[in-house]
Scaffold this motif. Structure first.
Motif, PDB file in Angstrom:
ATOM      1  N   PRO A  35      46.152  47.596  41.651  1.00  0.00           N
ATOM      2  CA  PRO A  35      44.892  46.780  41.424  1.00  0.00           C
ATOM      3  C   PRO A  35      43.805  47.088  41.816  1.00  0.00           C
ATOM      4  N   TRP A  73      42.378  49.390  38.961  1.00  0.00           N
ATOM      5  CA  TRP A  73      41.864  48.664  37.970  1.00  0.00           C
ATOM      6  C   TRP A  73      40.785  47.832  38.205  1.00  0.00           C
ATOM      7  N   HIS A  74      40.425  47.605  39.499  1.00  0.00           N
ATOM      8  CA  HIS A  74      39.167  47.004  39.849  1.00  0.00           C
ATOM      9  C   HIS A  74      37.973  48.042  39.793  1.00  0.00           C
ATOM     10  N   ARG A 108      37.210  48.833  35.897  1.00  0.00           N
ATOM     11  CA  ARG A 108      36.325  47.667  35.203  1.00  0.00           C
ATOM     12  C   ARG A 108      34.953  47.994  35.858  1.00  0.00           C
ATOM     13  N   GLN A 140      34.372  42.798  26.850  1.00  0.00           N
ATOM     14  CA  GLN A 140      34.247  43.766  27.682  1.00  0.00           C
ATOM     15  C   GLN A 140      32.632  44.335  27.667  1.00  0.00           C
ATOM     16  N   ASN A 188      34.857  39.778  37.707  1.00  0.00           N
ATOM     17  CA  ASN A 188      36.236  40.661  37.990  1.00  0.00           C
ATOM     18  C   ASN A 188      36.995  40.198  38.931  1.00  0.00           C
ATOM     19  N   TYR A 205      38.377  36.766  38.015  1.00  0.00           N
ATOM     20  CA  TYR A 205      38.988  36.506  36.892  1.00  0.00           C
ATOM     21  C   TYR A 205      40.360  37.578  36.698  1.00  0.00           C
ATOM     22  N   TYR A 206      40.156  38.721  37.002  1.00  0.00           N
ATOM     23  CA  TYR A 206      41.186  39.817  36.880  1.00  0.00           C
ATOM     24  C   TYR A 206      42.058  39.888  38.126  1.00  0.00           C
ATOM     25  N   ASP A 207      41.504  39.874  39.261  1.00  0.00           N
ATOM     26  CA  ASP A 207      42.239  40.043  40.373  1.00  0.00           C
ATOM     27  C   ASP A 207      42.650  38.746  41.092  1.00  0.00           C
ATOM     28  N   GLU A 208      42.094  37.391  40.776  1.00  0.00           N
ATOM     29  CA  GLU A 208      42.546  36.240  41.020  1.00  0.00           C
ATOM     30  C   GLU A 208      42.371  36.264  42.521  1.00  0.00           C
TER      31      GLU A 208
END
Length: 178
Positions: free
Chosen positions: A30, A33-34, A37, A121, A136, A139-142
């Motif tokens: 995780p 990916w953070h 992004r 993107q 980010n 949205y992505y990592d919640e």
């Protein structure tokens, strides 16, 4: 998989090697990916992730239980990514994350056959840094607004406002670039 922060912290404090392996099992993907992004480039993301985990290992004694371990780790990762972006912004011919999709540096990051995905993107990369980070992380990592506030050094109310502004800008960007 839920992350057991207390187990990781306990292991890091009693057996740093074992604790660090546990931390890496939980956070390696995780956090990578953070960072990815934010910096977009695979090579840059690898470098920043390595530096992030090295910094986490070396400075773990400074971690206090006043916030979540997740927020502390993401704050380090975010700061390292922003440091690299700032360094590249000062270099004369460096390609910045906002230019990478146009320059083709993100082949494995974006499916260029998915026009909507590319537009999404590009919209995210067009956001100011703080809004992009907040978007980010939510949205992505919640992550919760409280955790994000810890990471960016703000309040949950300001983070929520930045998230909603980012969503509005993304929608506006996509509509304008259809």
């Amino acid at each position: 998989m839920a992350i057991d922060e207390k187990a990781i912290v306990g292991a890091m404090r009693t057996d740093a090697e074992k604790g660090f392996r546990l931390l890496m099992q939980s956070y390696k993907e995780p956090v990578y990916w953070h960072i990815r992004r934010l910096v977009v480039s695979y090579d840059d993301a690898q470098d920043v992730a390595q530096e992030t985990f090295l910094k986490i290992y070396r400075s773990f004694s400074q971690y206090t239980d006043s916030g979540t371990l997740t927020a502390w780790i993401y704050k380090i990762a975010t700061n390292e990514a922003l440091r690299l972006i700032g360094k590249k912004a000062q270099e004369a011919h460096a390609v910045l994350p906002s230019q990478m999709l146009d320059e083709g540096f993100a082949d494995e990051y974006v499916d260029y056959d998915d026009a909507m995905g590319v537009s999404f993107q590009r919209a995210i990369l067009s956001l100011p840094d703080k809004q992009r980070i907040v978007f980010n992380l939510r949205y992505y990592d919640e992550l919760t607004y409280g955790e994000i506030a810890e990471i960016v050094g703000s309040t949950a109310v300001n983070v929520k406002a930045n998230y909603h502004l980012a969503k509005e800008r993304i929608v506006k960007y996509i509509k304008a670039n259809d």
